[in-house]
Design an enzyme around this catalytic site. Structure first.
Site, mmCIF file in Angstrom:
data_model
loop_
_atom_site.group_PDB
_atom_site.id
_atom_site.type_symbol
_atom_site.label_atom_id
_atom_site.label_comp_id
_atom_site.label_asym_id
_atom_site.label_seq_id
_atom_site.Cartn_x
_atom_site.Cartn_y
_atom_site.Cartn_z
ATOM 1 N N ASP A 257 -9.150 16.631 -42.732
ATOM 2 C CA ASP A 257 -9.623 15.364 -42.178
ATOM 3 C C ASP A 257 -9.732 14.356 -43.329
ATOM 4 O OD1 ASP A 257 -10.412 13.398 -40.466
ATOM 5 O OD2 ASP A 257 -11.944 14.569 -39.456
HETATM 6 C C1 BGC Z 1 -11.496 11.498 -37.998
HETATM 7 C C2 BGC Z 1 -10.268 12.184 -37.430
HETATM 8 C C3 BGC Z 1 -9.055 11.304 -37.549
HETATM 9 C C4 BGC Z 1 -8.879 10.892 -38.994
HETATM 10 C C5 BGC Z 1 -7.653 10.040 -39.238
HETATM 11 C C6 BGC Z 1 -11.247 10.870 -39.351
HETATM 12 O O1 BGC Z 1 -12.289 10.033 -39.730
HETATM 13 O O2 BGC Z 1 -12.549 12.436 -38.079
HETATM 14 O O3 BGC Z 1 -10.508 12.538 -36.099
HETATM 15 O O4 BGC Z 1 -7.922 11.958 -37.066
HETATM 16 O O5 BGC Z 1 -10.019 10.163 -39.402
HETATM 17 O O6 BGC Z 1 -7.769 8.778 -38.711
#
Ligand code: BGC
Length: 715
Positions: A257
């Site tokens: 993430d």
């Molecule tokens: C979120 C994810 C997301 C990623 C990319 C993160 O802050 O937890 O769900 O896919 O950002 O945008």
């Protein structure tokens, strides 16, 4: 030796680490430096993946630099969060779960994939499969609700929808099951907080949807930001290596993430970026999203002997293989090669309307308030969400078309051309300004009906949007009470339409209004779908995929609780209950009314004695005793009263739907493979225990409304 292996043989360390890095581009930026500083890294082969870039033109330009100007000509993998539609916004995932319809889940993912691919992209960070039983957690909106069986069905349908029949197709995108795993039970419902749950709950509740996604061939998995019992998922070897890669044989890509590898330092398990990179790599995380940990940390780690080149190569191979499966080596421009025709776009919009209508949950309808009488002439649409088009999209609709989503006000105006539809905002969604209440109250007098549009702003659910008071924000209660007082005095019916990304605690509202429609955030076609249901063009069929509590203190509340040794007994003080609230929720899981009225009779179970190989056929006659055609959702729950470990009092095992005209009777049939009755025994291994299993069938997870039978299961 495959082409990919040969390619690996030619790569420098910097190029390898580039394939293990994903960097954000700001999609609003136009021109050749779309990816900011990343453009140079793409050119010199030290960056292989991007996120947050849209538009086929921009994407193709970045691909061109990668495949024409970089030494090894490796195409980029570009991902985007397509959470509930890409350009055309469908209802938020929690709302879609309320349709209980696998065709809907698959279709919207398929259409979203088409739009995503038409924008040149090859990957989405969806579906989000985190089961949530704590509505304070804002990310409840992104997921399947409270039930693991439901989450599994959604996982399968979404992976099929996004990935299509073949990942290499020009309109398929790689799906990412996230956030692995048990992100939902964060302490206090606070986003990113610690999680500490039993191994049994992990395996019974939080892992099944991910296992289903892997079995459906999901291309990627994203570990959660959180830690589980002290071990951040981003470095969780037992879950990433032993379970995902080992037990489930997942050979796709694990993408971290956003900045999660660097956050291992904050978690307190890594002293610096080198240690953080080592922990993530050794756990099997292939792509570092936004932490710069692999590019900065792994060269040092390699020198110090903390990781091997083989470990790095293993990850690089997985990334290259995904690019190969996506057809990017053959033709990096295949996605976004041609613009979509207006017909396709219009059909998708119709789908958005249809799905939004199906996701609405009618929670109350006294004395046939709804559907609205065809003769209504004066409709007062009141409240801060009556004409707030941006809010209709819900959170995480980043690339949605800029054109306004349809509001309830616009939808009713369109649907009721002969009525005077007036509007009064009353109060803002948040804040203390009550100066508009008087005008809103005046708008009640003389109306045939009031449609009161209340709820959260879109940004009040989603990531980093936990709420300690998940009620109506601002002064909305004051507005509602004033409107309801006047309406009672003037004998005007009030229909509340509630917009929310989670259940809200509103027992007083449910009590006082004549009708309550839970709209969630319905997306681009919100107001049309709401008008369809309010006017009766569509009979409501949505069912809540998450229990609605009546009091904050009931959280976590979910239907599949265990009985305890002292189940609730109102006449016995020493039983499991509250002194100051009933145990019963406001609305149970699966609850939702229709414009029909259904009665159940003649339940049969066949065979009555089953072995593990049998499929148990359950049937029940359903009669529509109401005055309108409607679709009933029929749930099948089981209960294993005596087992080696205490089982929940109800467990969902099947759902079907049946449409019936007034007075019509039909037979709802559900299939229950006896193998689905296995559960995790004392040692957490699946067991099949002979004995009696109760089968309960009906409209929601309220035992009082279910018809029951049993099956004997033999060894
Ligand atoms: C979120 C994810 C997301 C990623 C990319 C993160 O802050 O937890 O769900 O896919 O950002 O945008």
């Amino acid at each position: 030796m495959s082409a990919i292996d040969k390619l690996l043989g030619r790569m420098t360390l910097a190029e390898k680490l580039g394939q293990l890095t994903m960097t954000s581009a700001s999609y609003a930026v136009t021109g050749p430096v779309i990816a900011g500083d990343s453009t140079d890294s793409i050119r010199d082969g030290t960056l292989g993946n991007l996120l947050n870039l849209v538009g086929a033109k921009h994407v193709h330009e970045m691909q061109r630099i990668a495949v024409e100007e970089s030494r090894l000509r490796i195409p980029l993998l570009i991902g985007f969060d397509v959470i509930h539609g890409h350009r055309t916004i469908f209802p938020v995932p929690l709302a879609e779960a309320a349709t209980f319809d696998p065709r809907v889940w698959e279709l919207t993912a398929r259409e979203a994939a088409r739009e995503t691919a038409a924008d040149g992209l090859a990957m989405t960070f969806a579906p989000m499969l985190d089961v949530s039983r704590d509505l304070r957690w804002g990310r409840t909106v992104e997921g399947p609700g409270e039930d693991p069986w439901l989450a599994e069905q959604i996982a399968r349908a979404k992976v099929r929808g996004f990935q299509g029949a073949d990942l290499a197709q020009h309109d398929s995108v790689a799906a990412t099951a996230k956030h692995f795993c048990a992100y939902g039970p964060v302490a206090g419902g606070r986003d990113y907080a610690s999680v500490d749950i039993s191994e049994r709950t992990l395996r019974e509740v939080h892992l099944p949807a991910f296992a289903a996604a892997v079995r459906a061939g999901v291309a990627a998995i994203m570990p959660a930001f959180t830690e589980l019992g002290g071990i951040p998922l981003t470095m969780h070897r037992p879950l990433l290596r032993d379970y995902l890669r080992g037990e489930l044989k997942f050979d796709g890509v694990i993408v971290s993430d956003y900045n999660a590898i660097r956050e291992l330092i904050q978690h307190g398990v890594a002293g610096d970026i080198v240690e953080a990179a080592v922990l993530a790599l050794r756990a099997g995380v292939d792509i570092d999203m936004m932490a710069e940990a692999y590019r900065k940390g792994l060269p040092v780690a390699l020198e110090r002997g903390l990781v091997t080149m083989d470990e790095i190569d293993e990850c690089v191979l997985r990334v290259l293989r995904l690019k190969e499966r996506l057809g990017l080596f053959d033709d990096p421009y295949r996605r976004g090669a041609s613009a979509e025709t207006p017909d396709v776009v219009a059909a998708r919009r119709r789908l958005a309307r249809d799905v939004a209508a199906k996701s609405l949950v009618l929670a109350k309808n006294s004395a046939g308030t709804l559907p609205l009488d065809a003769k209504v002439r004066r409709v007062s649409v009141i409240g801060p969400l009556a004409d707030a088009w941006r809010e209709m999209r819900g959170p995480w609709a980043a690339a949605g078309y800029e054109e306004p989503s349809v509001t309830t006000l616009a939808g009713l105006n369109e649907a009721l051309p002969h009525a005077a539809v007036s509007h009064a905002e009353g109060v803002p969604i948040v804040g203390t300004n009550v100066s508009g209440i008087a005008a809103a109250v005046e708008a009640v007098s003389g109306a045939d009906v009031v449609v009161l549009c209340l709820g959260e702003a879109a940004e009040m659910s989603g990531e980093a949007a936990s709420r300690a008071f998940p009620e109506l924000p601002g002064e909305q209660r004051k507005l509602a009470e004033a409107v309801l007082d006047r309406a009672r005095r003037d004998d005007v019916r009030v229909v509340a339409v509630l917009f929310c990304g989670r259940p809200l605690i509103v027992p007083w509202l449910a009590e006082r209004v004549d009708a309550l429609l839970i709209a969630w955030f319905p997306g681009t076609e919100a107001g049309n779908a709401i008008a369809d249901v309010l006017t009766g063009r569509v009979s409501p069929s949505g069912r809540t995929p998450i229990t609605w509590p009546r009091a904050l203190g009931q959280i976590p509340i979910f239907y599949s609780q265990r009985n305890s040794g002292r189940p609730e007994n109102p006449s016995d003080h020493f039983t499991s209950k509250y002194l100051d609230s009933p145990n019963a929720p406001l609305f149970p899981f699966g609850f939702g009314l229709t414009y029909g009225r259904f009665a159940y009779a003649n339940m049969t179970v066949s065979p009555e004695t089953a072995t593990l190989e049998d499929v148990i056929e359950v049937s029940v006659d359903v009669t529509n005793e109401g005055g309108r055609a409607a679709e009933e959702t029929v749930f099948l729950f089981t209960r294993d009263r005596v087992a080696c470990v205490a089982r929940p009092t109800l467990e969902l095992k099947g759902v079907t739907k049946i449409s019936l005209l007034p007075g019509e009777t039909g037979t709802a049939r559900l299939r229950l493979p006896a193998s689905d009755l296995r559960f995790l025994g004392l040692d957490l291994e699946p067991v099949h225990e002979p004995g009696e299993i109760e089968i309960h069938v009906g409209p929601c997870a309220d035992l009082g409304q279910l018809v029951s039978s049993r099956v004997m299961v033999r060894a």
